[in-house]
Design a protein around this motif. Structure first.
Motif, PDB file in Angstrom:
ATOM      1  N   ILE A 193       0.961  -1.228   0.012  1.00 58.51           N
ATOM      2  CA  ILE A 193      -0.001   0.043  -0.154  1.00 58.51           C
ATOM      3  C   ILE A 193       0.812   1.193   0.086  1.00 58.51           C
ATOM      4  O   ILE A 193       1.615   1.395   0.933  1.00 58.51           O
ATOM      5  CB  ILE A 193      -0.985   0.000   1.289  1.00 58.51           C
ATOM      6  CG1 ILE A 193      -2.045  -1.119   0.972  1.00 58.51           C
ATOM      7  CG2 ILE A 193      -1.796   1.308   1.019  1.00 58.51           C
ATOM      8  CD1 ILE A 193      -2.876  -1.325   2.272  1.00 58.51           C
ATOM      9  N   ALA A 194       0.450   2.210  -1.055  1.00 58.65           N
ATOM     10  CA  ALA A 194       1.416   3.275  -1.096  1.00 58.65           C
ATOM     11  C   ALA A 194       0.837   4.356  -0.677  1.00 58.65           C
ATOM     12  O   ALA A 194      -0.438   4.772  -0.683  1.00 58.65           O
ATOM     13  CB  ALA A 194       1.812   3.435  -2.451  1.00 58.65           C
ATOM     14  N   LEU A 195       1.523   5.389   0.090  1.00 61.70           N
ATOM     15  CA  LEU A 195       1.127   6.387   0.858  1.00 61.70           C
ATOM     16  C   LEU A 195       1.682   7.721   0.223  1.00 61.70           C
ATOM     17  O   LEU A 195       2.814   7.787   0.171  1.00 61.70           O
ATOM     18  CB  LEU A 195       1.222   6.417   2.296  1.00 61.70           C
ATOM     19  CG  LEU A 195       0.385   5.470   2.947  1.00 61.70           C
ATOM     20  CD1 LEU A 195       0.690   5.506   4.375  1.00 61.70           C
ATOM     21  CD2 LEU A 195      -0.977   5.387   2.991  1.00 61.70           C
ATOM     22  N   GLY A 196       0.808   8.767  -0.109  1.00 61.91           N
ATOM     23  CA  GLY A 196       1.481   9.933  -0.624  1.00 61.91           C
ATOM     24  C   GLY A 196       2.310   9.691  -2.053  1.00 61.91           C
ATOM     25  O   GLY A 196       1.909   9.222  -3.124  1.00 61.91           O
ATOM     26  N   GLU A 197       3.597  10.204  -1.696  1.00 62.41           N
ATOM     27  CA  GLU A 197       4.381  10.324  -2.874  1.00 62.41           C
ATOM     28  C   GLU A 197       4.735   8.982  -3.234  1.00 62.41           C
ATOM     29  O   GLU A 197       5.271   8.621  -4.816  1.00 62.41           O
ATOM     30  CB  GLU A 197       5.717  11.227  -2.696  1.00 62.41           C
ATOM     31  CG  GLU A 197       5.561  12.396  -2.490  1.00 62.41           C
ATOM     32  CD  GLU A 197       5.178  13.320  -3.816  1.00 62.41           C
ATOM     33  OE1 GLU A 197       6.209  13.642  -4.489  1.00 62.41           O
ATOM     34  OE2 GLU A 197       3.914  13.557  -3.917  1.00 62.41           O
ATOM     35  N   ALA A 198       4.539   7.927  -2.720  1.00 57.40           N
ATOM     36  CA  ALA A 198       4.712   6.534  -3.215  1.00 57.40           C
ATOM     37  C   ALA A 198       4.054   5.988  -3.935  1.00 57.40           C
ATOM     38  O   ALA A 198       4.127   5.278  -5.164  1.00 57.40           O
ATOM     39  CB  ALA A 198       4.810   5.446  -1.771  1.00 57.40           C
ATOM     40  N   THR A 199       2.798   6.558  -4.121  1.00 55.85           N
ATOM     41  CA  THR A 199       1.664   6.262  -5.323  1.00 55.85           C
ATOM     42  C   THR A 199       2.468   6.304  -6.658  1.00 55.85           C
ATOM     43  O   THR A 199       2.102   5.905  -7.743  1.00 55.85           O
ATOM     44  CB  THR A 199       0.448   7.057  -5.217  1.00 55.85           C
ATOM     45  OG1 THR A 199       0.834   8.509  -5.306  1.00 55.85           O
ATOM     46  CG2 THR A 199      -0.404   6.738  -3.944  1.00 55.85           C
ATOM     47  N   LYS A 200       3.432   7.334  -6.693  1.00 61.56           N
ATOM     48  CA  LYS A 200       4.182   7.643  -8.187  1.00 61.56           C
ATOM     49  C   LYS A 200       4.979   6.330  -8.422  1.00 61.56           C
ATOM     50  O   LYS A 200       5.557   6.255  -9.691  1.00 61.56           O
ATOM     51  CB  LYS A 200       4.715   8.923  -8.068  1.00 61.56           C
ATOM     52  CG  LYS A 200       4.151  10.125  -7.721  1.00 61.56           C
ATOM     53  CD  LYS A 200       4.852  11.519  -7.610  1.00 61.56           C
ATOM     54  CE  LYS A 200       4.115  12.670  -7.328  1.00 61.56           C
ATOM     55  NZ  LYS A 200       4.936  13.831  -7.223  1.00 61.56           N
ATOM     56  N   THR A 201       5.170   5.595  -7.595  1.00 61.48           N
ATOM     57  CA  THR A 201       6.074   4.056  -7.877  1.00 61.48           C
ATOM     58  C   THR A 201       5.338   3.136  -7.974  1.00 61.48           C
ATOM     59  O   THR A 201       5.937   2.101  -8.393  1.00 61.48           O
ATOM     60  CB  THR A 201       7.057   4.206  -6.669  1.00 61.48           C
ATOM     61  OG1 THR A 201       6.546   3.848  -5.598  1.00 61.48           O
ATOM     62  CG2 THR A 201       8.087   5.534  -6.551  1.00 61.48           C
ATOM     63  N   VAL A 202       3.787   3.204  -7.864  1.00 58.44           N
ATOM     64  CA  VAL A 202       3.084   1.751  -7.838  1.00 58.44           C
ATOM     65  C   VAL A 202       3.345   0.915  -9.184  1.00 58.44           C
ATOM     66  O   VAL A 202       3.578  -0.045  -9.047  1.00 58.44           O
ATOM     67  CB  VAL A 202       1.747   2.147  -7.725  1.00 58.44           C
ATOM     68  CG1 VAL A 202       0.747   0.974  -7.883  1.00 58.44           C
ATOM     69  CG2 VAL A 202       1.445   2.540  -6.485  1.00 58.44           C
TER      70      VAL A 202
END
Length: 311
Positions: A57-66
């Motif tokens: 589960i990606a939070l915040g800026e991590a969603t750009k690396t999904v």
């Protein structure tokens, strides 16, 4: 009740949820989002309610690396019970074909090479694939005939973990788009005994495995400050953890500022990298951008706002 949207905070990183059977992927995201009171969250690859295991589960800026997680390797452990094929290829469906025949271990082992490498697979009718804008499982539940085309998938390895007369447990390492339920269905047909998945666990997704995972109950307990558990912040992995398969480039603060403004930089001289393609760019230990290196020019593709770099 979840916190009001206006009270949510910026949280950046990955939480590797050990999703239990019965929970949907959307519910898993909601649990993590609520525990961290995060503004933005999403998951890297749906895991069926009947399956357990790794749900990154990606939070915040991590969603750009999904996308880099979803395109990575996956490892599943699954049990196939022989003697019946169901319309959903798992325990939720109704039996549509049965047999008293049971395969021997030697017969199963002889088939495994046929299921490794690049193979053609027809996805289950009860899947999330869209047909004319509608999910296949919605059409199938409505009684409509669903015909899905075969697609190429890559199974790196398929091996037997445990075997009995009635069921066999496998471990599969595979690429994006592979349906384990379809493997069970096709194995059963090839063996002439039919089969369906009765247990499924995802053990690896991209760079994340079971050692990184935390259950929803553990997350809540960590949030509540339960004794003998670390603080909940310890469950949050850095954004760049998802990018471990990419080359890493370190740049100066000046070059990082240019990339943060969407400008390219030129890398020349003896220390210039010798590869081409996408890299994770760091400055002072902070992830700055995903950038593509081409003929010595580094062009930013995704920019991260993680602090420490002035645009």
């Amino acid at each position: 009740m979840s916190a009001p949207r206006s009270n949510r905070v910026e949280v950046n990183g990955w939480v590797i949820l050990d999703k239990p059977v019965g929970m949907t992927s959307t519910q898993g995201v909601a649990v993590v989002k609520r525990v961290f009171n995060a503004k933005k969250a999403g998951h890297a690859g749906t895991l069926d309610p009947l399956a357990s295991g790794i749900l990154p589960i990606a939070l915040g800026e991590a969603t750009k690396t999904v996308p880099y997680v979803m395109d990575g390797r996956k490892v599943y452990r699954f049990t196939v019970t022989w003697g019946a094929e169901t319309n959903t290829d798992d325990t939720e469906g109704e039996a549509i074909a049965t047999s008293d025949q049971r395969p021997t271990l030697a017969e199963i082992e002889a088939l495994l090479p046929r299921y490794t490498g690049v193979i053609s697979q027809v996805p289950p009718k009860f899947s999330a694939i869209k047909i004319d804008g509608e999910r296949a499982y919605d059409l199938a539940r409505d009684g409509e005939e669903v015909e899905l085309e075969a697609r190429e998938i890559h199974i790196h390895e398929l091996r037997i973990v445990e075997n009995s007369a009635e069921a066999t447990t496998f471990e599969a390492e595979c690429g994006k788009g592979t349906y384990v339920r379809a493997i069970a269905r096709d194995l059963g047909r090839d063996l002439g005994c039919y089969g369906h998945v009765t247990a499924l666990r995802r053990a690896v997704v991209g760079t994340f495995d079971e050692q990184d995972a935390v259950t929803p109950d553990e997350l809540r307990a960590m949030k509540d400050g339960t004794d003998d558990l670390p603080p909940v912040e310890d469950a949050l992995l850095p954004v760049e953890t998802a990018l471990e398969a990419l080359p890493i480039l370190a740049v100066s603060q000046h070059d990082a500022s240019r990339l943060a403004r969407g400008q390219s930089i030129i890398l020349r001289g003896r220390d210039a990298p010798i590869f081409e393609g996408v890299a994770a760019v760091m400055s002072g230990g902070v992830l700055v951008a995903l950038a593509e290196l081409e003929r010595g020019e580094l062009l930013p593709k995704r920019i991260f706002k993680l602090g420490g770099v002035d645009a």
